[in-house]
Write a protein that holds these residues in place. Sequence first.
Motif, PDB file in Angstrom:
ATOM      1  N   HIS A   9      21.238   8.851   4.361  1.00 21.53           N
ATOM      2  CA  HIS A   9      21.644   7.957   5.449  1.00 21.53           C
ATOM      3  C   HIS A   9      21.177   6.539   5.116  1.00 21.53           C
ATOM      4  O   HIS A   9      19.984   6.302   4.916  1.00 21.53           O
ATOM      5  N   LYS A  10      22.138   5.617   5.055  1.00 24.04           N
ATOM      6  CA  LYS A  10      21.863   4.274   4.543  1.00 24.04           C
ATOM      7  C   LYS A  10      20.729   3.564   5.291  1.00 24.04           C
ATOM      8  O   LYS A  10      19.805   3.027   4.679  1.00 24.04           O
ATOM      9  N   LYS A  11      20.780   3.549   6.616  1.00 22.46           N
ATOM     10  CA  LYS A  11      19.766   2.830   7.397  1.00 22.46           C
ATOM     11  C   LYS A  11      18.379   3.450   7.206  1.00 22.46           C
ATOM     12  O   LYS A  11      17.386   2.742   7.088  1.00 22.46           O
ATOM     13  N   SER A  12      18.314   4.775   7.139  1.00 25.24           N
ATOM     14  CA  SER A  12      17.034   5.452   6.927  1.00 25.24           C
ATOM     15  C   SER A  12      16.469   5.115   5.550  1.00 25.24           C
ATOM     16  O   SER A  12      15.264   4.881   5.405  1.00 25.24           O
ATOM     17  N   LEU A  13      17.342   5.082   4.542  1.00 22.75           N
ATOM     18  CA  LEU A  13      16.882   4.751   3.190  1.00 22.75           C
ATOM     19  C   LEU A  13      16.409   3.302   3.094  1.00 22.75           C
ATOM     20  O   LEU A  13      15.429   3.012   2.407  1.00 22.75           O
ATOM     21  N   VAL A  14      17.083   2.390   3.807  1.00 20.80           N
ATOM     22  CA  VAL A  14      16.649   0.992   3.826  1.00 20.80           C
ATOM     23  C   VAL A  14      15.278   0.891   4.491  1.00 20.80           C
ATOM     24  O   VAL A  14      14.381   0.199   3.993  1.00 20.80           O
ATOM     25  N   ASN A  15      15.094   1.593   5.607  1.00 17.61           N
ATOM     26  CA  ASN A  15      13.783   1.597   6.280  1.00 17.61           C
ATOM     27  C   ASN A  15      12.703   2.162   5.372  1.00 17.61           C
ATOM     28  O   ASN A  15      11.586   1.653   5.324  1.00 17.61           O
ATOM     29  N   TYR A  16      13.031   3.239   4.647  1.00 18.13           N
ATOM     30  CA  TYR A  16      12.055   3.851   3.754  1.00 18.13           C
ATOM     31  C   TYR A  16      11.702   2.899   2.613  1.00 18.13           C
ATOM     32  O   TYR A  16      10.535   2.777   2.235  1.00 18.13           O
ATOM     33  N   ALA A  17      12.697   2.191   2.089  1.00 15.91           N
ATOM     34  CA  ALA A  17      12.443   1.216   1.021  1.00 15.91           C
ATOM     35  C   ALA A  17      11.548   0.088   1.544  1.00 15.91           C
ATOM     36  O   ALA A  17      10.632  -0.359   0.838  1.00 15.91           O
ATOM     37  N   ASP A  18      11.784  -0.362   2.770  1.00 16.29           N
ATOM     38  CA  ASP A  18      10.920  -1.386   3.382  1.00 16.29           C
ATOM     39  C   ASP A  18       9.491  -0.874   3.528  1.00 16.29           C
ATOM     40  O   ASP A  18       8.533  -1.602   3.291  1.00 16.29           O
ATOM     41  N   PHE A  19       9.363   0.382   3.927  1.00 20.45           N
ATOM     42  CA  PHE A  19       8.044   1.000   4.056  1.00 20.45           C
ATOM     43  C   PHE A  19       7.324   1.037   2.707  1.00 20.45           C
ATOM     44  O   PHE A  19       6.139   0.716   2.614  1.00 20.45           O
ATOM     45  N   LEU A  20       8.047   1.418   1.653  1.00 29.65           N
ATOM     46  CA  LEU A  20       7.430   1.477   0.322  1.00 29.65           C
ATOM     47  C   LEU A  20       6.972   0.093  -0.141  1.00 29.65           C
ATOM     48  O   LEU A  20       5.909  -0.040  -0.745  1.00 29.65           O
ATOM     49  N   THR A  21       7.759  -0.941   0.174  1.00 27.12           N
ATOM     50  CA  THR A  21       7.361  -2.308  -0.160  1.00 27.12           C
ATOM     51  C   THR A  21       6.108  -2.695   0.611  1.00 27.12           C
ATOM     52  O   THR A  21       5.164  -3.260   0.046  1.00 27.12           O
ATOM     53  N   TYR A  22       6.092  -2.373   1.905  1.00 26.03           N
ATOM     54  CA  TYR A  22       4.920  -2.646   2.751  1.00 26.03           C
ATOM     55  C   TYR A  22       3.679  -1.957   2.169  1.00 26.03           C
ATOM     56  O   TYR A  22       2.612  -2.566   2.045  1.00 26.03           O
ATOM     57  N   LYS A  23       3.841  -0.709   1.788  1.00 31.48           N
ATOM     58  CA  LYS A  23       2.725   0.070   1.232  1.00 31.48           C
ATOM     59  C   LYS A  23       2.246  -0.536  -0.099  1.00 31.48           C
ATOM     60  O   LYS A  23       1.046  -0.655  -0.339  1.00 31.48           O
ATOM     61  N   GLN A  24       3.206  -0.949  -0.910  1.00 37.03           N
ATOM     62  CA  GLN A  24       2.881  -1.544  -2.209  1.00 37.03           C
ATOM     63  C   GLN A  24       2.139  -2.872  -2.022  1.00 37.03           C
ATOM     64  O   GLN A  24       1.151  -3.140  -2.703  1.00 37.03           O
ATOM     65  N   LEU A  25       2.611  -3.683  -1.086  1.00 39.19           N
ATOM     66  CA  LEU A  25       1.945  -4.965  -0.826  1.00 39.19           C
ATOM     67  C   LEU A  25       0.534  -4.755  -0.312  1.00 39.19           C
ATOM     68  O   LEU A  25      -0.404  -5.429  -0.741  1.00 39.19           O
ATOM     69  N   ASN A  26       0.359  -3.802   0.598  1.00 36.39           N
ATOM     70  CA  ASN A  26      -0.974  -3.556   1.152  1.00 36.39           C
ATOM     71  C   ASN A  26      -1.928  -2.960   0.129  1.00 36.39           C
ATOM     72  O   ASN A  26      -3.143  -3.070   0.286  1.00 36.39           O
ATOM     73  N   SER A  27      -1.389  -2.350  -0.915  1.00 34.46           N
ATOM     74  CA  SER A  27      -2.261  -1.815  -1.968  1.00 34.46           C
ATOM     75  C   SER A  27      -2.931  -2.947  -2.752  1.00 34.46           C
ATOM     76  O   SER A  27      -3.904  -2.723  -3.457  1.00 34.46           O
ATOM     77  N   LEU A  28      -2.410  -4.160  -2.612  1.00 36.46           N
ATOM     78  CA  LEU A  28      -2.990  -5.309  -3.320  1.00 36.46           C
ATOM     79  C   LEU A  28      -4.201  -5.893  -2.603  1.00 36.46           C
ATOM     80  O   LEU A  28      -4.960  -6.649  -3.207  1.00 36.46           O
ATOM     81  N   LEU A  29      -4.380  -5.557  -1.330  1.00 34.08           N
ATOM     82  CA  LEU A  29      -5.515  -6.086  -0.576  1.00 34.08           C
ATOM     83  C   LEU A  29      -6.830  -5.694  -1.236  1.00 34.08           C
ATOM     84  O   LEU A  29      -7.040  -4.533  -1.596  1.00 34.08           O
ATOM     85  N   GLY A  30      -7.686  -6.671  -1.430  1.00 33.69           N
ATOM     86  CA  GLY A  30      -8.988  -6.415  -2.037  1.00 33.69           C
ATOM     87  C   GLY A  30      -8.973  -6.361  -3.548  1.00 33.69           C
ATOM     88  O   GLY A  30     -10.027  -6.215  -4.174  1.00 33.69           O
ATOM     89  N   LYS A  31      -7.814  -6.492  -4.164  1.00 32.41           N
ATOM     90  CA  LYS A  31      -7.719  -6.464  -5.635  1.00 32.41           C
ATOM     91  C   LYS A  31      -7.954  -7.861  -6.185  1.00 32.41           C
ATOM     92  O   LYS A  31      -7.600  -8.860  -5.589  1.00 32.41           O
ATOM     93  N   ARG A  32      -8.562  -7.897  -7.354  1.00 34.05           N
ATOM     94  CA  ARG A  32      -8.782  -9.170  -8.036  1.00 34.05           C
ATOM     95  C   ARG A  32      -7.532  -9.512  -8.835  1.00 34.05           C
ATOM     96  O   ARG A  32      -7.024  -8.701  -9.589  1.00 34.05           O
ATOM     97  N   ILE A  33      -7.076 -10.738  -8.637  1.00 39.60           N
ATOM     98  CA  ILE A  33      -5.917 -11.243  -9.354  1.00 39.60           C
ATOM     99  C   ILE A  33      -6.410 -12.227 -10.404  1.00 39.60           C
ATOM    100  O   ILE A  33      -7.120 -13.186 -10.083  1.00 39.60           O
ATOM    101  N   ILE A  34      -6.049 -11.959 -11.636  1.00 41.12           N
ATOM    102  CA  ILE A  34      -6.312 -12.904 -12.722  1.00 41.12           C
ATOM    103  C   ILE A  34      -4.941 -13.248 -13.278  1.00 41.12           C
ATOM    104  O   ILE A  34      -4.334 -12.469 -14.002  1.00 41.12           O
ATOM    105  N   TYR A  35      -4.467 -14.405 -12.855  1.00 43.08           N
ATOM    106  CA  TYR A  35      -3.098 -14.795 -13.178  1.00 43.08           C
ATOM    107  C   TYR A  35      -3.035 -16.310 -13.258  1.00 43.08           C
ATOM    108  O   TYR A  35      -3.377 -17.002 -12.298  1.00 43.08           O
ATOM    109  N   LYS A  36      -2.641 -16.825 -14.392  1.00 46.73           N
ATOM    110  CA  LYS A  36      -2.593 -18.275 -14.636  1.00 46.73           C
ATOM    111  C   LYS A  36      -3.938 -18.890 -14.261  1.00 46.73           C
ATOM    112  O   LYS A  36      -4.945 -18.523 -14.827  1.00 46.73           O
ATOM    113  N   ASP A  37      -3.978 -19.797 -13.287  1.00 51.27           N
ATOM    114  CA  ASP A  37      -5.245 -20.452 -12.924  1.00 51.27           C
ATOM    115  C   ASP A  37      -5.920 -19.783 -11.727  1.00 51.27           C
ATOM    116  O   ASP A  37      -6.835 -20.331 -11.136  1.00 51.27           O
ATOM    117  N   ILE A  38      -5.495 -18.570 -11.385  1.00 53.05           N
ATOM    118  CA  ILE A  38      -6.049 -17.867 -10.226  1.00 53.05           C
ATOM    119  C   ILE A  38      -6.958 -16.738 -10.703  1.00 53.05           C
ATOM    120  O   ILE A  38      -6.578 -15.939 -11.549  1.00 53.05           O
TER     121      ILE A  38
END
Length: 114
Positions: free
Chosen positions: A41-70
């Motif tokens: 179901h298209k709408k359900s899959l879009v919601n699930y993809a949004d959830f996975l993005t949300y989960k992926q973004l929140n997995s970055l909290l507390g992580k050290r980023i070493i990137y360019k000048d950061i």
Amino acid sequence: MKNQYEDFEDFIEWLKNDGLKPKSSERLWRKKIFANLQNGHKKSLVNYADFLTYKQLNSLLGKRIIYKDINALVTEVKQEQQDCLLFMQNQQILRIKLNDLDSFIDKIIQNKGK
């Protein structure tokens, strides 16, 4: 197919936090959502993809980023349309295209071991 949605309970909680609630029976509501996912179901899959993005973004909290000048810890993440913003403890902000998020995370994980 059931193994594909191992985080289904987290997905249901995310939907509830986003304001989606069952009209009558929560058990039937859960079954309907799961069936919609399995049947593509298209709408359900879009919601699930949004959830996975949300989960992926929140997995970055507390992580050290070493990137360019950061070189700092991520303290907050926000999604803005096709970009995500990473707010660092040193007040820097890093903007990443959502399409590039997977490769960015892979680079961070590689940097962790070095």
